[in-house]
Design a protein around this motif. Sequence first.
Motif, mmCIF file in Angstrom:
data_model
loop_
_atom_site.group_PDB
_atom_site.id
_atom_site.type_symbol
_atom_site.label_atom_id
_atom_site.label_comp_id
_atom_site.label_asym_id
_atom_site.label_seq_id
_atom_site.Cartn_x
_atom_site.Cartn_y
_atom_site.Cartn_z
ATOM 1 N N LEU A 32 17.993 25.008 -18.129
ATOM 2 C CA LEU A 32 17.436 23.906 -17.528
ATOM 3 C C LEU A 32 17.304 22.992 -17.940
ATOM 4 O O LEU A 32 16.280 22.626 -18.900
ATOM 5 C CB LEU A 32 16.517 24.470 -16.700
ATOM 6 N N ARG A 33 18.030 22.036 -17.657
ATOM 7 C CA ARG A 33 17.430 20.461 -18.471
ATOM 8 C C ARG A 33 16.708 20.076 -17.275
ATOM 9 O O ARG A 33 17.065 19.275 -16.605
ATOM 10 C CB ARG A 33 19.381 20.167 -18.216
ATOM 11 N N ALA A 37 8.402 34.639 -10.176
ATOM 12 C CA ALA A 37 10.021 36.191 -11.005
ATOM 13 C C ALA A 37 9.892 35.097 -12.475
ATOM 14 O O ALA A 37 9.877 33.600 -11.858
ATOM 15 C CB ALA A 37 10.677 36.522 -9.803
ATOM 16 N N SER A 38 10.841 35.794 -13.038
ATOM 17 C CA SER A 38 10.909 35.343 -14.593
ATOM 18 C C SER A 38 12.687 34.939 -14.068
ATOM 19 O O SER A 38 12.892 35.026 -13.279
ATOM 20 C CB SER A 38 10.960 36.441 -15.527
ATOM 21 N N ASP A 39 13.060 33.753 -14.932
ATOM 22 C CA ASP A 39 14.664 33.351 -14.570
ATOM 23 C C ASP A 39 15.053 32.757 -15.915
ATOM 24 O O ASP A 39 14.502 31.714 -17.009
ATOM 25 C CB ASP A 39 14.461 31.895 -13.523
ATOM 26 N N GLU A 40 16.446 33.456 -16.531
ATOM 27 C CA GLU A 40 16.985 33.295 -17.287
ATOM 28 C C GLU A 40 17.535 31.761 -17.535
ATOM 29 O O GLU A 40 18.593 31.522 -18.390
ATOM 30 C CB GLU A 40 17.617 34.393 -17.845
ATOM 31 N N PHE A 41 17.752 31.233 -16.185
ATOM 32 C CA PHE A 41 18.569 30.168 -15.745
ATOM 33 C C PHE A 41 20.366 30.059 -16.204
ATOM 34 O O PHE A 41 20.706 29.199 -16.710
ATOM 35 C CB PHE A 41 17.711 28.783 -16.900
ATOM 36 N N ARG A 91 9.593 33.147 -18.309
ATOM 37 C CA ARG A 91 9.312 34.501 -17.816
ATOM 38 C C ARG A 91 7.704 34.807 -17.989
ATOM 39 O O ARG A 91 7.269 34.049 -18.182
ATOM 40 C CB ARG A 91 9.570 34.857 -19.392
ATOM 41 N N ILE A 92 7.888 35.017 -17.100
ATOM 42 C CA ILE A 92 5.928 35.940 -16.410
ATOM 43 C C ILE A 92 5.828 36.760 -16.512
ATOM 44 O O ILE A 92 7.026 37.911 -16.204
ATOM 45 C CB ILE A 92 6.001 34.879 -15.213
ATOM 46 N N THR A 93 5.022 37.585 -17.001
ATOM 47 C CA THR A 93 4.739 39.246 -17.002
ATOM 48 C C THR A 93 3.124 39.510 -16.127
ATOM 49 O O THR A 93 2.085 37.776 -16.476
ATOM 50 C CB THR A 93 4.107 39.682 -18.524
ATOM 51 N N LEU A 140 18.302 27.241 -7.589
ATOM 52 C CA LEU A 140 16.844 27.331 -7.889
ATOM 53 C C LEU A 140 16.630 28.581 -7.419
ATOM 54 O O LEU A 140 16.217 28.219 -5.824
ATOM 55 C CB LEU A 140 15.791 26.191 -8.312
ATOM 56 N N PRO A 141 15.999 30.293 -7.218
ATOM 57 C CA PRO A 141 15.403 30.565 -6.832
ATOM 58 C C PRO A 141 14.068 30.127 -6.453
ATOM 59 O O PRO A 141 13.514 29.265 -6.556
ATOM 60 C CB PRO A 141 14.789 31.654 -7.750
ATOM 61 N N LEU A 142 13.447 30.539 -4.931
ATOM 62 C CA LEU A 142 12.559 30.404 -4.050
ATOM 63 C C LEU A 142 11.220 30.534 -4.838
ATOM 64 O O LEU A 142 10.008 29.548 -4.274
ATOM 65 C CB LEU A 142 12.804 31.450 -2.743
ATOM 66 N N VAL A 143 11.029 31.752 -5.662
ATOM 67 C CA VAL A 143 9.405 31.547 -6.313
ATOM 68 C C VAL A 143 9.609 30.005 -7.084
ATOM 69 O O VAL A 143 8.431 29.583 -7.269
ATOM 70 C CB VAL A 143 10.101 31.891 -7.436
ATOM 71 N N TRP A 144 10.250 28.973 -7.010
ATOM 72 C CA TRP A 144 9.879 27.650 -7.325
ATOM 73 C C TRP A 144 10.308 26.775 -6.901
ATOM 74 O O TRP A 144 10.381 26.419 -5.902
ATOM 75 C CB TRP A 144 11.474 27.149 -8.610
ATOM 76 N N GLN A 145 9.111 25.539 -6.438
ATOM 77 C CA GLN A 145 8.696 24.122 -6.051
ATOM 78 C C GLN A 145 8.549 23.670 -7.279
ATOM 79 O O GLN A 145 8.002 23.512 -8.586
ATOM 80 C CB GLN A 145 7.917 24.591 -5.107
#
Length: 524
Positions: A359-360, A322-326, A516-518, A335-340
């Motif tokens: 995100l810093r 997923a995309s993330d606008e932070f 952002r991911i497409t 952090l959404p679960l798509v991130w590791q």
Amino acid sequence: MKITIACLLLFTMPALFAQLPAQRKQAENPVIFADVPDMAMIRAGDSYYMSSTTMHMSPGVPIMRSKDLVNWTLVNYAYDTLANVDELNLENGKSTYGRGSWASSLRYHNGMYYVTTFAQTTGKTYIYTTKDIEKGPWKAAAFKPSYHDHSLFFDDDGRVYLVYGGGKLKLVELNADLSGVKPGTSEQVIIENASAPAGNNIGLHAEGSQLFKVNGKYYLFNITWPKGGMRTVVIHRADKITGPYEGRLALQDLGVAQGGLIDTKEGNWFAYLFRDYGAVGRIPYLVPVQWVDGWPVLGTAGKVPATLDLPASKGLIPGIVASDEFTRRKGDRPLPLVWQWNHNPDNRNWSLKARKGFLRLTTSRTDTSFLLARNTLTQRTIGPACTGSTLIDVTNCKDGDFAGLALLQKRYGLVGVKNDNGAKSIVMVSAGSDQPVEVQRIPLKQNTVWLKAVCNFRDLKDIATFYYSLDGANWTPIGSALKMTYTLPHFMGYRFGLFNYATKEAGGYADFDYFRITDSISDR
């Protein structure tokens, strides 16, 4: 008269078509075109749950949910941190690429969910339990040794077992509370040569055990790999858990193998398996199952079908990536679960609060290479093609810092901003030949830059290209194309990564405005 008939048809044909049943769109294989290997799956009510391997990533053992076996959403992880050791922390020059936690087992028993895994890194077997698989909390237990590719099994008489091993498959009984091996018991060999149904010329001996009980019989699924052939499914069955077992070659097509059985609430059966597919990783397939003479028969005439009598996929965004606008609202996960994270993060050195909507990533030490740098935030690439992009602000990076967008694997590629002796440059680095090489450097006169990585996995092309933009509208390619290669030392499909590491002085930071991911190629 012709005009009258034509007019009549003009008005009646739409009504006739409206009465015809709409053609149902079908699911297609692979059902997930992304790195989701070593799946274990259960059905609880009208929901399916699946766990998978993510090895050196943190958090680990992802839990996914589906209502139809095709469309999956990440809902949890079994653990935040596997262990606090140098290899998992990327400290003192150590790492655990390709190791960490491996193939998990997933069970639901007496109102409790169980996820078990094992780790070469620590030499232990781990068991996680919860009453709420989607919200937790999880209770963790660990004991030695590390039981390779084990399958957790609750038998009807209340006894609990692990089936494990490679080639020679073994059985060990656990305590009722799963706290360890039951005292006074010892491991026993239940199948001397589990690869035998696939012949004598075996390269990878049977492993990946998953044990099921159907209509009073025990069915043990394994993967094996004949030399010069392909990954193959073998199944053994027995009337007792201790055997004797009789075996069959169950599927040998496209290299689709390793997994187990799942039934739908309607009474249909499928095998969930995966396929090695180049740089994108190991991707899940579903294969229909029919029961014949007490055996599960996999596939359609022995082949993996291209389509399935299941609902069509709605895509992997935002369920798997997923995309993330932070930007975060009150109550949102940090952090959404798509991130590791690549290995265990240092939570003191990343923030979503220091600058709202960013995100810093702050450096806390100096590193000699990207692969040993801490706090690289990742998520999967997806096939057949995808694009990941970000906007980075490097105003506060220090001399020697390198921050940007990565495609993470052993043979990685990077595009980012390097700060050398007070001068900033956009740099593309390729490790496509195993050793990182700076392919191109372009002077940068501003503190913000847009970065993009494009992946083409179609027909195993496995090509990535990198771009930059000074205004977010006009994109320029940089460096050379990266031939992405799935390597066993990392044992994972390529991942997008946001990174920042220091080579001279700690304390600098980079701010990422979004990721952002497409699911398409975007090179403009």
